[in-house]
Motif scaffolding. Structure first.
Motif, short mmCIF file in Angstrom:
data_model
loop_
_atom_site.label_atom_id
_atom_site.label_comp_id
_atom_site.label_asym_id
_atom_site.label_seq_id
_atom_site.Cartn_x
_atom_site.Cartn_y
_atom_site.Cartn_z
N THR A 1 3.33 -5.61 9.65
CA THR A 1 4.22 -4.45 9.55
C THR A 1 4.12 -3.80 8.18
OG1 THR A 1 5.76 -5.47 11.10
CG2 THR A 1 6.61 -3.67 9.74
N VAL A 2 4.06 -4.63 7.14
CA VAL A 2 4.05 -4.11 5.77
C VAL A 2 2.80 -3.29 5.49
CG1 VAL A 2 3.88 -4.82 3.35
CG2 VAL A 2 5.56 -5.88 4.84
N VAL A 3 1.65 -3.70 5.99
CA VAL A 3 0.41 -2.99 5.67
C VAL A 3 0.31 -1.65 6.38
CG1 VAL A 3 -0.84 -5.13 5.23
CG2 VAL A 3 -0.91 -4.11 7.51
N HIS A 4 1.17 -1.41 7.36
CA HIS A 4 1.12 -0.13 8.06
C HIS A 4 1.74 0.96 7.21
CE1 HIS A 4 1.21 2.82 11.25
NE2 HIS A 4 2.51 3.01 11.03
N THR A 5 1.01 2.02 6.96
CA THR A 5 1.52 3.16 6.21
C THR A 5 1.13 4.46 6.89
OG1 THR A 5 1.42 4.37 4.10
CG2 THR A 5 -0.53 3.07 4.70
N ARG B 1 8.63 11.30 -3.57
CA ARG B 1 8.17 12.08 -2.41
C ARG B 1 8.09 11.20 -1.16
NH1 ARG B 1 4.72 16.60 -1.89
NH2 ARG B 1 4.63 17.15 0.33
N LEU B 2 7.61 9.98 -1.33
CA LEU B 2 7.57 9.06 -0.21
C LEU B 2 8.97 8.61 0.19
CD1 LEU B 2 4.55 6.78 -1.17
CD2 LEU B 2 4.67 8.34 0.78
N GLY B 3 9.77 8.24 -0.84
CA GLY B 3 11.16 7.88 -0.63
C GLY B 3 11.37 6.96 0.55
N PHE C 1 3.16 -3.28 -1.88
CA PHE C 1 1.92 -3.91 -1.45
C PHE C 1 0.71 -3.09 -1.87
CE2 PHE C 1 -1.48 -4.15 1.73
CZ PHE C 1 -1.79 -5.49 1.70
N TYR C 2 0.75 -1.78 -1.59
CA TYR C 2 -0.41 -0.95 -1.92
C TYR C 2 -0.56 -0.73 -3.42
CZ TYR C 2 -1.49 -0.12 2.93
OH TYR C 2 -1.88 -0.31 4.23
N THR C 3 0.55 -0.75 -4.15
CA THR C 3 0.45 -0.66 -5.60
C THR C 3 -0.36 -1.83 -6.15
OG1 THR C 3 2.57 0.47 -5.81
CG2 THR C 3 1.76 -0.64 -7.75
N HIS D 1 1.10 7.21 5.14
CA HIS D 1 0.61 8.07 4.05
C HIS D 1 -0.39 7.30 3.20
CE1 HIS D 1 3.87 10.86 5.05
NE2 HIS D 1 4.64 9.80 5.13
N PRO D 2 -1.54 6.93 3.74
CA PRO D 2 -2.49 6.09 2.98
C PRO D 2 -3.00 6.76 1.72
CG PRO D 2 -3.49 6.92 5.01
CD PRO D 2 -2.03 7.22 5.11
N TRP D 3 -3.28 8.07 1.78
CA TRP D 3 -3.84 8.73 0.60
C TRP D 3 -2.80 8.90 -0.50
CZ3 TRP D 3 -8.69 8.55 -0.15
CH2 TRP D 3 -9.57 8.57 0.94
N LEU D 4 -1.54 9.14 -0.12
CA LEU D 4 -0.49 9.20 -1.13
C LEU D 4 -0.27 7.82 -1.76
CD1 LEU D 4 2.32 11.51 0.36
CD2 LEU D 4 0.78 11.98 -1.56
N GLN D 5 -0.35 6.78 -0.95
CA GLN D 5 -0.21 5.42 -1.49
C GLN D 5 -1.36 5.11 -2.44
OE1 GLN D 5 2.26 3.53 -1.41
NE2 GLN D 5 3.37 3.64 0.51
N PHE D 6 -2.56 5.50 -2.08
CA PHE D 6 -3.71 5.27 -2.94
C PHE D 6 -3.57 6.02 -4.26
CE2 PHE D 6 -7.92 6.54 -4.52
CZ PHE D 6 -8.52 5.29 -4.68
N LEU D 7 -3.16 7.29 -4.18
CA LEU D 7 -3.05 8.11 -5.38
C LEU D 7 -1.98 7.58 -6.31
CD1 LEU D 7 -3.84 10.58 -7.02
CD2 LEU D 7 -2.28 11.95 -5.62
N ARG D 8 -0.80 7.23 -5.77
CA ARG D 8 0.26 6.72 -6.64
C ARG D 8 -0.14 5.38 -7.27
NH1 ARG D 8 3.25 2.84 -4.29
NH2 ARG D 8 5.05 3.10 -5.67
#
Length: 289
Positions: free
Chosen positions: A65-69, A173-175, A185-187, A71-78
């Protein structure tokens, strides 16, 4: 919704923000000590790899569940922005006093205000522009370009502040659109993967004290990130920004306690100008509301 119902999430967001800043300053102090032992790149790698391992342990029961996003590109960029901010700041604190670096990093709340106006649709009037200008003047007082104390290393925390401000705005923005653990996790994941590719060329084996510092960096960094993400999910970026200035007090305390670093007169003056500019902007925003 009643006023009391609104106040409770706001107070929780403020408390989480201060907790995050406390954790980050303790992480910075640990990183400064560790970088003197094993270097910058291994220190940044340890910060992200340790966080990644701890997060994996904590979310293992619901990892799918946690790995599902969404907004993958926003997660990558942040994640890249935060990794860049960490690398720049850790390099800075290895070369200049912790209090000086923290004071320069303190321009980020004002940069967040500017970014919120440009990218999140908040208004930008002359008073906010004045606040931003004075914050930069405060930074110049600390750096003192053209003086004997100026060094390129002093610019590193400013670069870190710019990256961190962009990261904070993307987090806002993700909030509530993303689970807090997903963002955390993605950080860790992005930073760990990218830094693992680079660290072999710079690796130095830590001693026992070094491993202890790595553990502290992992704990402080992970829980600081968790508190920050949750704070921005509950409260507005412009409302929370002033509480970042508690980091100046924390950093001064750790610098004096652990490294015998006392801020000079100009650092104190510049820090007060930066904090004053940020608090003025915050006051105007509160007054308008």
């Amino acid at each position: 919704m009643t006023e009391a119902a609104l106040v409770q999430p706001r107070n929780r967001a403020i408390l989480l923000m201060i907790t995050a800043i406390l954790c980050f300053t303790l992480m910075d102090a640990s990183a400064k000590a560790l970088s003197l032992r094993i270097g910058i790149v291994p220190t940044v790698w340890a910060r992200y790899t340790g966080q990644m391992l701890l997060v994996l342990v904590l979310v293992a029961p619901r990892l799918r569940t946690v790995v599902h996003t969404r907004h993958p590109w926003l997660q990558f960029l942040r994640s890249v922005l935060l990794m860049s901010a960490t690398a720049l700041f850790f390099t800075g604190i290895s070369l200049i006093p912790l209090t000086d670096a923290a004071a320069l990093m303190a321009v980020n709340p004002v940069l967040i205000t500017l970014g919120a106006a440009l990218f999140l649709g908040e208004s930008l009037g002359p008073r906010r522009i004045a606040g931003i200008a004075f914050a930069l003047i405060g930074a110049m007082i600390i750096i003192r370009p053209g003086s004997d104390v100026f060094s390129i290393a002093a610019l590193l925390p400013l670069g870190a502040a710019a990256c961190y401000s962009a990261y904070s705005l993307l987090t806002r923005r993700l909030g509530p659109k993303e689970d807090v653990w997903t963002s955390l996790f993605y950080t860790g994941l992005v930073g760990t993967v990218l830094l693992t590719l680079a660290v072999p060329a710079f690796w130095r084996m830590p001693d026992a004290a070094g491993w202890g510092l790595i553990g502290l960096i992992t704990l402080f960094g992970t829980f600081g990130q968790l508190a920050l993400i949750r704070a921005f999910s509950l409260g507005e970026a412009s409302m929370l920004a002033p509480y970042s200035y508690t980091g100046l007090v924390f950093a001064a305390a750790w610098g004096a306690l652990f490294f015998a670093e006392l801020p000079d007169f100009w650092t104190i003056c510049g820090a007060l100008v930066i904090a004053g500019a940020g608090l003025y902007v915050w006051h105007r925003e509160t007054y308008r509301r």
